[in-house]
Design an enzyme around this catalytic site. Structure first.
Site, PDB file in Angstrom:
ATOM      1  N   HIS A 130      42.348  33.876  36.221  1.00 15.04           N
ATOM      2  CA  HIS A 130      43.670  33.731  36.849  1.00 15.04           C
ATOM      3  C   HIS A 130      43.693  32.751  38.028  1.00 15.04           C
ATOM      4  O   HIS A 130      44.303  33.033  39.077  1.00 15.04           O
ATOM      5  CB  HIS A 130      44.191  35.093  37.309  1.00 15.04           C
ATOM      6  N   HIS A 205      52.669  37.596  35.238  1.00 15.32           N
ATOM      7  CA  HIS A 205      51.813  38.766  35.053  1.00 15.32           C
ATOM      8  C   HIS A 205      52.549  40.068  35.391  1.00 15.32           C
ATOM      9  O   HIS A 205      51.978  40.971  36.007  1.00 15.32           O
ATOM     10  CB  HIS A 205      50.551  38.597  35.914  1.00 15.32           C
ATOM     11  N   ASP A 275      43.428  44.368  25.767  1.00 16.41           N
ATOM     12  CA  ASP A 275      43.313  43.240  26.688  1.00 16.41           C
ATOM     13  C   ASP A 275      42.958  42.053  25.786  1.00 16.41           C
ATOM     14  O   ASP A 275      41.866  41.512  25.853  1.00 16.41           O
ATOM     15  CB  ASP A 275      42.236  43.523  27.743  1.00 16.41           C
ATOM     16  N   GLU A 340      51.666  38.724  28.496  1.00 19.71           N
ATOM     17  CA  GLU A 340      51.551  37.443  29.201  1.00 19.71           C
ATOM     18  C   GLU A 340      51.564  36.300  28.191  1.00 19.71           C
ATOM     19  O   GLU A 340      50.582  36.073  27.492  1.00 19.71           O
ATOM     20  CB  GLU A 340      50.242  37.417  30.002  1.00 19.71           C
TER      21      GLU A 340
HETATM   22  C1  GLA Z   1      44.605  40.111  32.860  1.00 17.81           C
HETATM   23  C2  GLA Z   1      43.266  40.264  32.281  1.00 17.81           C
HETATM   24  C3  GLA Z   1      42.774  41.652  32.521  1.00 17.81           C
HETATM   25  C4  GLA Z   1      42.820  41.987  33.997  1.00 17.81           C
HETATM   26  C5  GLA Z   1      44.213  41.787  34.521  1.00 17.81           C
HETATM   27  C6  GLA Z   1      44.296  41.952  36.014  1.00 17.81           C
HETATM   28  O1  GLA Z   1      45.612  40.529  32.072  1.00 17.81           O
HETATM   29  O2  GLA Z   1      43.214  39.936  30.914  1.00 17.81           O
HETATM   30  O3  GLA Z   1      41.466  41.780  32.039  1.00 17.81           O
HETATM   31  O4  GLA Z   1      41.938  41.154  34.693  1.00 17.81           O
HETATM   32  O5  GLA Z   1      44.667  40.521  34.210  1.00 17.81           O
HETATM   33  O6  GLA Z   1      43.756  43.135  36.475  1.00 17.81           O
END
Ligand code: GLA
Length: 375
Positions: A130, A205, A275, A340
């Site tokens: 990020h 996000h 994720d 996202e």
């Molecule tokens: C994203 C990542 C996750 C985590 C979040 C923040 O979405 O893919 O693994 O790091 O951000 O906590």
């Protein structure tokens, strides 16, 4: 004519009042606290009909999204904080922020461009996440102003990220415009220009809970993703380069599916839940395509997401830890989820993925639309 006269006219002619109230209201501003560096933060409010969004210049962040349930009862469906100090606290896990310069992960924070090796901050195990350290886009103060976008009230944020900031090459000027062109619709337009080739991958996000932020879980929400494939990852959530079918895996959301149904099958994997980066079924179509539909059976709220991006990361709030958010509500594990829209993770090291490189003279453009309704 005043609003009351309009309402009276609507009643007289038995028109639904909302038909007359669908004109967007002007943007309002108010203070949102003071940042650690002493700079003030501001909150802008956008409203159209019975849906309201607020945004702040700290991180060009989407702070709230208030919309009615099936009975007309409004609730804020985004996790967040009451003022900028919450956004600067350790409880903030990228809540609602503009994420970048490159969102998601870059393997070991390394890439090679035009013969130069770049080393970015390593802030997620051995990887870059990020946009890196203290000057990632979620942490900086953007210039903000009220404006219009295609005639609709809007808020424009601009940030000029200097050459070398967070290790990225090129002076990059980024603009994010939030607007509400229709009742229930929030549009986010991103543009960027650079003076030197550089990777750019921007997303928002926001953590969503359609029962209202502070509700304990999102496991009862039904999700549909317009994606038949995903990008499998290694143990550190870096793509292997493969593109695999979601069919016959717990990742299959091609039909609306309760999030909690198969999540347990993923809790002991490196992702700790959902994720994952889903490749959208674009079928070669350019422009906006449907990416996701999220439905909350208890409230009846529905969120539809369309995007110009090739992919969407579905993250089921696996690191939420009970931090205190708005009005001291707590945000336990899986009490919010993120959808996202973005390019694939680590694209800068994967020549077969769609490119995230922006060159001098080009304009980066990306649009994501969130449509809220209730049924
Ligand atoms: C994203 C990542 C996750 C985590 C979040 C923040 O979405 O893919 O693994 O790091 O951000 O906590």
């Amino acid at each position: 004519m005043t609003r009351w006269t309009l309402a009276a006219l609507a009643a007289t002619f038995a028109l639904p009042a909302c038909a007359l109230f669908s004109t967007p209201n002007p943007v309002k501003t108010k203070p949102f606290g003071v940042r650690k560096d002493g700079a003030p933060a501001t909150l802008w409010t956008l409203r159209n009909g019975n849906v309201e969004a607020t945004v702040t210049d700290h991180g060009a962040t989407l702070v709230s999204l208030i919309c009615p349930d099936r009975l007309g009862q409004g609730a804020d469906v985004l996790l967040g904080f009451d003022d900028v100090s919450g956004y600067e606290s350790t409880g903030n896990q990228y809540f609602g922020c503009t994420t970048g310069r490159v969102c998601n992960r870059i393997k070991k924070g390394r890439f090679t461009l035009d013969g130069y090796d770049y080393q970015l901050a390593v802030n997620n195990g051995e990887n870059h996440l990020h946009g890196g350290g203290p000057r990632s886009l979620d942490k900086v103060r953007w210039h903000g102003e009220a404006t219009t976008s295609d005639g609709a009230p809007a808020v424009l944020f601009i940030y000029r990220s200097a050459d070398g900031e967070e290790g990225y090459p090129g002076n990059l000027e980024i603009k994010v415009v939030y607007s509400m062109p229709r009742v229930g619709e929030l549009k986010i337009d991103y543009t960027a220009v650079t003076d030197r080739t550089t990777p750019v991958n921007l997303t928002n996000h926001a953590y969503i809970n359609l029962a209202g932020e502070g509700a304990p879980t999102i496991l009862d929400h039904e999700l549909q993703l317009f994606a038949s494939r995903h990008t499998p990852t290694d143990d550190t959530l870096i793509p292997t380069g493969a593109i695999a079918d979601v069919a016959r895996t717990p990742l299959d959301f091609r039909d609306p599916t309760r999030i909690g149904l198969r999540l347990e099958q993923l809790t002991s994997t490196p992702a700790l839940g959902y994720d994952h980066n889903y490749v959208l079924d674009r079928d070669g179509k350019p422009g906006l395509v449907d990416a996701a539909v999220l439905y909350c059976p208890t409230s009846g709220r529905e969120l539809r997401i369309a995007t110009t991006e090739p992919a969407i990361q579905f993250y089921s709030g696996n690191f939420l830890n009970g931090q205190q958010g708005k009005a001291s509500k707590s945000y336990p594990l899986r009490s919010g989820l993120c959808l996202e829209t973005q390019h694939y993770p680590d694209s800068v090291n994967q020549p077969r993925f769609p490119s995230v490189l922006l060159r001098r003279g080009e304009v980066f453009r990306s649009t994501t639309v969130l449509r809220l309704s209730a049924r």
